[in-house]
Scaffold this motif. Structure first.
Motif, PDB file in Angstrom:
ATOM      1  N   HIS A 114    -147.247  18.006  13.841  1.00 52.33           N
ATOM      2  CA  HIS A 114    -146.307  18.671  12.937  1.00 52.33           C
ATOM      3  C   HIS A 114    -145.664  17.664  11.979  1.00 52.33           C
ATOM      4  O   HIS A 114    -145.494  17.946  10.787  1.00 52.33           O
ATOM      5  CB  HIS A 114    -145.231  19.409  13.735  1.00 52.33           C
ATOM      6  N   LEU A 115    -145.300  16.495  12.491  1.00 50.20           N
ATOM      7  CA  LEU A 115    -144.723  15.464  11.617  1.00 50.20           C
ATOM      8  C   LEU A 115    -145.722  15.033  10.547  1.00 50.20           C
ATOM      9  O   LEU A 115    -145.362  14.885   9.377  1.00 50.20           O
ATOM     10  CB  LEU A 115    -144.318  14.243  12.448  1.00 50.20           C
ATOM     11  N   LEU A 116    -146.972  14.853  10.949  1.00 50.40           N
ATOM     12  CA  LEU A 116    -147.991  14.456   9.976  1.00 50.40           C
ATOM     13  C   LEU A 116    -148.225  15.560   8.949  1.00 50.40           C
ATOM     14  O   LEU A 116    -148.396  15.287   7.762  1.00 50.40           O
ATOM     15  CB  LEU A 116    -149.295  14.101  10.686  1.00 50.40           C
ATOM     16  N   ASN A 117    -148.234  16.811   9.379  1.00 52.85           N
ATOM     17  CA  ASN A 117    -148.401  17.921   8.440  1.00 52.85           C
ATOM     18  C   ASN A 117    -147.213  18.029   7.494  1.00 52.85           C
ATOM     19  O   ASN A 117    -147.360  18.506   6.373  1.00 52.85           O
ATOM     20  CB  ASN A 117    -148.615  19.232   9.185  1.00 52.85           C
ATOM     21  N   SER A 118    -146.041  17.592   7.932  1.00 55.15           N
ATOM     22  CA  SER A 118    -144.864  17.606   7.055  1.00 55.15           C
ATOM     23  C   SER A 118    -145.029  16.621   5.901  1.00 55.15           C
ATOM     24  O   SER A 118    -144.391  16.764   4.864  1.00 55.15           O
ATOM     25  CB  SER A 118    -143.604  17.241   7.838  1.00 55.15           C
ATOM     26  N   LEU A 119    -145.865  15.616   6.099  1.00 56.44           N
ATOM     27  CA  LEU A 119    -146.099  14.615   5.053  1.00 56.44           C
ATOM     28  C   LEU A 119    -147.193  15.024   4.074  1.00 56.44           C
ATOM     29  O   LEU A 119    -147.421  14.352   3.078  1.00 56.44           O
ATOM     30  CB  LEU A 119    -146.474  13.274   5.691  1.00 56.44           C
ATOM     31  N   ARG A 120    -147.893  16.128   4.334  1.00 58.16           N
ATOM     32  CA  ARG A 120    -148.996  16.551   3.463  1.00 58.16           C
ATOM     33  C   ARG A 120    -148.564  16.791   2.015  1.00 58.16           C
ATOM     34  O   ARG A 120    -149.270  16.367   1.101  1.00 58.16           O
ATOM     35  CB  ARG A 120    -149.669  17.797   4.014  1.00 58.16           C
ATOM     36  N   PRO A 121    -147.439  17.477   1.739  1.00 59.20           N
ATOM     37  CA  PRO A 121    -147.049  17.664   0.336  1.00 59.20           C
ATOM     38  C   PRO A 121    -146.824  16.333  -0.385  1.00 59.20           C
ATOM     39  O   PRO A 121    -147.219  16.177  -1.540  1.00 59.20           O
ATOM     40  CB  PRO A 121    -145.757  18.474   0.414  1.00 59.20           C
ATOM     41  N   HIS A 122    -146.213  15.370   0.308  1.00 67.15           N
ATOM     42  CA  HIS A 122    -146.000  14.050  -0.289  1.00 67.15           C
ATOM     43  C   HIS A 122    -147.346  13.382  -0.574  1.00 67.15           C
ATOM     44  O   HIS A 122    -147.544  12.787  -1.637  1.00 67.15           O
ATOM     45  CB  HIS A 122    -145.159  13.186   0.641  1.00 67.15           C
ATOM     46  N   GLN A 123    -148.281  13.490   0.372  1.00 63.05           N
ATOM     47  CA  GLN A 123    -149.607  12.914   0.190  1.00 63.05           C
ATOM     48  C   GLN A 123    -150.312  13.561  -0.997  1.00 63.05           C
ATOM     49  O   GLN A 123    -150.948  12.877  -1.802  1.00 63.05           O
ATOM     50  CB  GLN A 123    -150.440  13.113   1.451  1.00 63.05           C
ATOM     51  N   ALA A 124    -150.192  14.880  -1.119  1.00 65.70           N
ATOM     52  CA  ALA A 124    -150.841  15.584  -2.233  1.00 65.70           C
ATOM     53  C   ALA A 124    -150.262  15.133  -3.568  1.00 65.70           C
ATOM     54  O   ALA A 124    -151.007  14.905  -4.534  1.00 65.70           O
ATOM     55  CB  ALA A 124    -150.687  17.089  -2.056  1.00 65.70           C
ATOM     56  N   ARG A 125    -148.927  14.998  -3.642  1.00 61.88           N
ATOM     57  CA  ARG A 125    -148.287  14.519  -4.874  1.00 61.88           C
ATOM     58  C   ARG A 125    -148.751  13.117  -5.222  1.00 61.88           C
ATOM     59  O   ARG A 125    -149.088  12.817  -6.372  1.00 61.88           O
ATOM     60  CB  ARG A 125    -146.762  14.551  -4.720  1.00 61.88           C
ATOM     61  N   ALA A 126    -148.776  12.243  -4.223  1.00 62.34           N
ATOM     62  CA  ALA A 126    -149.185  10.854  -4.468  1.00 62.34           C
ATOM     63  C   ALA A 126    -150.645  10.793  -4.916  1.00 62.34           C
ATOM     64  O   ALA A 126    -150.992  10.018  -5.818  1.00 62.34           O
ATOM     65  CB  ALA A 126    -148.976  10.020  -3.206  1.00 62.34           C
ATOM     66  N   THR A 127    -151.492  11.598  -4.305  1.00 59.41           N
ATOM     67  CA  THR A 127    -152.901  11.631  -4.702  1.00 59.41           C
ATOM     68  C   THR A 127    -153.052  12.125  -6.125  1.00 59.41           C
ATOM     69  O   THR A 127    -153.816  11.569  -6.923  1.00 59.41           O
ATOM     70  CB  THR A 127    -153.708  12.523  -3.740  1.00 59.41           C
ATOM     71  N   LEU A 128    -152.311  13.174  -6.474  1.00 60.18           N
ATOM     72  CA  LEU A 128    -152.371  13.716  -7.827  1.00 60.18           C
ATOM     73  C   LEU A 128    -151.884  12.690  -8.847  1.00 60.18           C
ATOM     74  O   LEU A 128    -152.502  12.510  -9.902  1.00 60.18           O
ATOM     75  CB  LEU A 128    -151.539  14.997  -7.921  1.00 60.18           C
TER      76      LEU A 128
END
Length: 167
Positions: A114-128
């Motif tokens: 769950h903690l790792l999934n909480s970081l997914r939006p941040h990861q998506a923004r950084a990737t973009l």
């Protein structure tokens, strides 16, 4: 008994028979699913990320918007390592009592997940952001290449005009 390589198409293909002549004759696509839905027996949601409590799982890290993800992930990782060692001890000393340790390990894994999934939006923004920066860099390089070639073409035109004028 005859068998077909491919099954027949679904019957609703007939709804599209006049599509080439009149594209508006086809039915509208269904609206997107919102909220919760069941697919292959599993409950899914279109919400951003359901909380652990909504999923019926006890949360092992502090609640709130200001979570130090690095610290909490390290803490849960250490706890996981400890519980795996305890499971090894339980399996050696009291093999019939392993179920509780496995449940604890499962709970820790669910919290880590769950903690790792909480970081997914941040990861998506950084990737973009990274992809956009690469596109900008490539376009600047292409522009510089075009400018360089333009100057080279101008130079060649001047040389050829000078050669023609000299004759």
């Amino acid at each position: 008994m005859a068998t077909a390589t491919y099954p027949p198409p679904p019957p609703f293909y007939r709804l599209y028979k006049d599509y080439l002549q009149n594209p508006k004759s086809a039915p509208e696509p269904p609206p997107p699913i919102e909220g919760t839905y069941v697919c292959f027996g599993g409950n899914y949601t279109t919400d951003v990320l359901p909380s652990l409590e909504d999923q019926g799982v006890r949360q092992l890290y502090p609640k709130g918007p200001n979570i130090d993800f690095k610290k909490e992930l390290r803490s849960l990782n250490r706890e996981l390592q400890l519980h795996i060692l305890e499971l090894a001890d339980v399996l050696v000393e009291r093999p019939s009592q392993y179920a509780r340790q496995v449940e604890e390990i499962s709970l820790i894994f669910k919290n880590l997940h769950h903690l790792l999934n909480s970081l997914r939006p941040h990861q998506a923004r950084a990737t973009l952001i990274h992809i956009l920066e690469l596109q900008i860099q490539r376009r600047k390089e292409a522009l510089e290449d075009i400018k360089r070639r333009r100057e080279e073409a101008r130079r060649l035109l001047k040389e050829s005009l000078g050669t023609l004028d000299g004759q």
